[in-house]
Design a protein around this motif. Structure first.
Motif, short mmCIF file in Angstrom:
data_model
loop_
_atom_site.label_atom_id
_atom_site.label_comp_id
_atom_site.label_asym_id
_atom_site.label_seq_id
_atom_site.Cartn_x
_atom_site.Cartn_y
_atom_site.Cartn_z
N ASP A 22 0.85 -1.18 0.00
CA ASP A 22 0.00 0.00 0.00
C ASP A 22 0.89 1.23 0.00
N VAL A 23 0.36 2.36 -0.47
CA VAL A 23 1.18 3.57 -0.67
C VAL A 23 1.91 3.98 0.61
N ASP A 24 1.19 4.10 1.72
CA ASP A 24 1.81 4.55 2.97
C ASP A 24 2.94 3.61 3.41
N GLU A 25 2.69 2.32 3.28
CA GLU A 25 3.68 1.32 3.67
C GLU A 25 4.90 1.37 2.74
N ALA A 26 4.64 1.53 1.46
CA ALA A 26 5.72 1.57 0.47
C ALA A 26 6.64 2.77 0.70
N ALA A 28 6.99 4.57 3.51
CA ALA A 28 7.70 4.41 4.79
C ALA A 28 8.90 3.49 4.62
N LEU A 29 8.72 2.43 3.86
CA LEU A 29 9.80 1.48 3.60
C LEU A 29 10.89 2.13 2.75
N LEU A 30 10.47 2.92 1.78
CA LEU A 30 11.43 3.62 0.92
C LEU A 30 12.33 4.54 1.75
N CYS A 31 11.75 5.25 2.70
CA CYS A 31 12.55 6.14 3.55
C CYS A 31 13.59 5.35 4.36
N GLN A 32 13.24 4.12 4.73
CA GLN A 32 14.19 3.25 5.44
C GLN A 32 15.34 2.81 4.55
N THR A 33 15.08 2.66 3.26
CA THR A 33 16.09 2.11 2.35
C THR A 33 17.00 3.17 1.74
N ALA A 34 16.74 4.45 2.03
CA ALA A 34 17.58 5.52 1.49
C ALA A 34 18.85 5.63 2.34
N LYS A 35 19.90 4.96 1.91
CA LYS A 35 21.11 4.84 2.73
C LYS A 35 22.33 5.56 2.15
N ALA A 36 22.16 6.23 1.01
CA ALA A 36 23.31 6.91 0.39
C ALA A 36 23.75 8.09 1.24
N LYS A 37 24.98 8.54 0.99
CA LYS A 37 25.52 9.66 1.76
C LYS A 37 24.96 11.01 1.31
N PHE A 38 24.31 11.03 0.13
CA PHE A 38 23.68 12.27 -0.35
C PHE A 38 22.16 12.13 -0.24
N ASP A 39 21.46 13.25 -0.40
CA ASP A 39 20.00 13.24 -0.30
C ASP A 39 19.42 12.70 -1.61
N GLY A 182 10.73 13.02 4.06
CA GLY A 182 9.97 12.21 5.00
C GLY A 182 8.71 11.66 4.36
N ALA A 183 8.11 10.68 5.03
CA ALA A 183 6.99 9.93 4.45
C ALA A 183 5.77 10.79 4.17
N GLU A 184 5.44 11.71 5.05
CA GLU A 184 4.20 12.50 4.89
C GLU A 184 4.25 13.37 3.63
N LYS A 185 5.32 14.10 3.45
CA LYS A 185 5.43 14.99 2.28
C LYS A 185 5.56 14.19 0.98
N LEU A 186 6.29 13.09 1.03
CA LEU A 186 6.42 12.26 -0.16
C LEU A 186 5.08 11.65 -0.55
N GLY A 222 13.76 -0.96 -6.16
CA GLY A 222 12.39 -0.58 -6.42
C GLY A 222 11.42 -1.24 -5.43
N ILE A 223 10.35 -0.53 -5.11
CA ILE A 223 9.30 -1.05 -4.23
C ILE A 223 8.00 -1.00 -5.01
N LYS A 224 7.33 -2.14 -5.15
CA LYS A 224 6.09 -2.23 -5.92
C LYS A 224 4.91 -1.73 -5.10
N VAL A 225 4.14 -0.83 -5.71
CA VAL A 225 2.97 -0.27 -5.05
C VAL A 225 1.72 -1.00 -5.54
N ASN A 226 0.78 -1.20 -4.65
CA ASN A 226 -0.47 -1.87 -5.01
C ASN A 226 -1.29 -0.97 -5.94
N TYR A 227 -1.08 -1.14 -7.22
CA TYR A 227 -1.70 -0.26 -8.23
C TYR A 227 -3.21 -0.41 -8.29
N ALA A 228 -3.74 -1.54 -7.83
CA ALA A 228 -5.19 -1.76 -7.87
C ALA A 228 -5.93 -0.77 -6.98
#
Length: 231
Positions: A22-26, A28-39, A182-186, A222-228
């Motif tokens: 689901d969008v919110d879950e995807a 939130a998970l994406l923010c966890q996986t952003a591990k690079a030294k740049f934004d 952050g998750a809310e703005k994204l 990549g994180i798959k979003v529930n497009y349905a």
């Protein structure tokens, strides 16, 4: 097979490859996986059930993201007289006419991200089509970059206006912000863009409109979003 680094592999382990999130879950998970030294930039990739080879199935438009893109946008405006003055007052980085046509042609100059033009200037910049077109920089009325109100177009570009359009494989690729948002703005930006794409559904499109949706950071998986559930 690609040889991924430790950070990518660690991020990939957090994601179930076959799962549609689901969008919110995807996000939130994406923010966890952003591990690079740049934004990192966050991108969305939407595959549509249309055929871009047909004129009546094109999907193209522009939308101002509520939280911007996080990118400093450099604008080049082709205008004269009062419109040129208005563009400068609105914060355009470069404003001119034939002088910039010459600079682009002779110097291969591309220190700008968005090109805006008043309608009367299209004859002047028409000869730049072969160099601006392939880069996706040619002004277009559908994107709001050919307009009498160049000042408004400059303000929107600076505020985070993005253009969405199909590529040859019927996929839309767009940035929707930075990982630091952050998750809310994204999520707000995601919903705004997807809403615009759904609204732009061509009447000629048959069957399932959104075929798949994936979000990812610049360096992340990549994180798959529930497009349905997107509409």
């Amino acid at each position: 097979m690609a040889n991924y680094g430790k950070k990518y592999k660690a991020s990939a382990e957090l994601i179930e490859r076959s799962k549609l999130y689901d969008v919110d879950e995807a996000i939130a998970l994406l923010c966890q996986t952003a591990k690079a030294k740049f934004d990192e930039t966050v991108e969305i990739h939407i595959r549509l059930g249309v055929d871009s080879r047909h004129a009546d199935q094109q999907v193209r438009g522009a939308i101002v993201l509520p939280n911007g893109t996080g990118k400093t946008v450099r604008t080049l405006v082709f205008a004269r007289g009062d419109k040129a003055d208005a563009a400068r007052a609105a914060g355009a980085d470069y404003v001119g006419a034939e002088d910039f046509v010459q600079k682009i042609q002779s110097e291969n100059w591309f220190d700008f991200d968005v090109v805006i033009a008043s309608p009367d200037m299209m004859g002047v910049i028409g000869r730049l089509g072969k160099v601006l077109g392939p880069k996706g920089l040619m002004p277009n009325p559908k994107a709001g970059t050919v307009t009498p109100d160049v000042a408004k177009a400059v303000a929107e570009a600076k505020a985070g206006k993005i253009e969405y359009r199909l590529d040859k494989t019927n996929i839309i690729h767009c940035p929707i912000g930075k990982a630091s948002f952050g998750a809310e703005k994204l999520t707000e930006n995601f919903n705004t863009l997807v809403g615009a794409v759904i609204k732009a559904k061509p009447a000629a499109a048959k069957g399932q409109y959104i075929k798949s949706c994936v979000i990812a950071t610049t360096m992340g998986p990549g994180i798959k979003v529930n497009y349905a559930k997107l509409g």
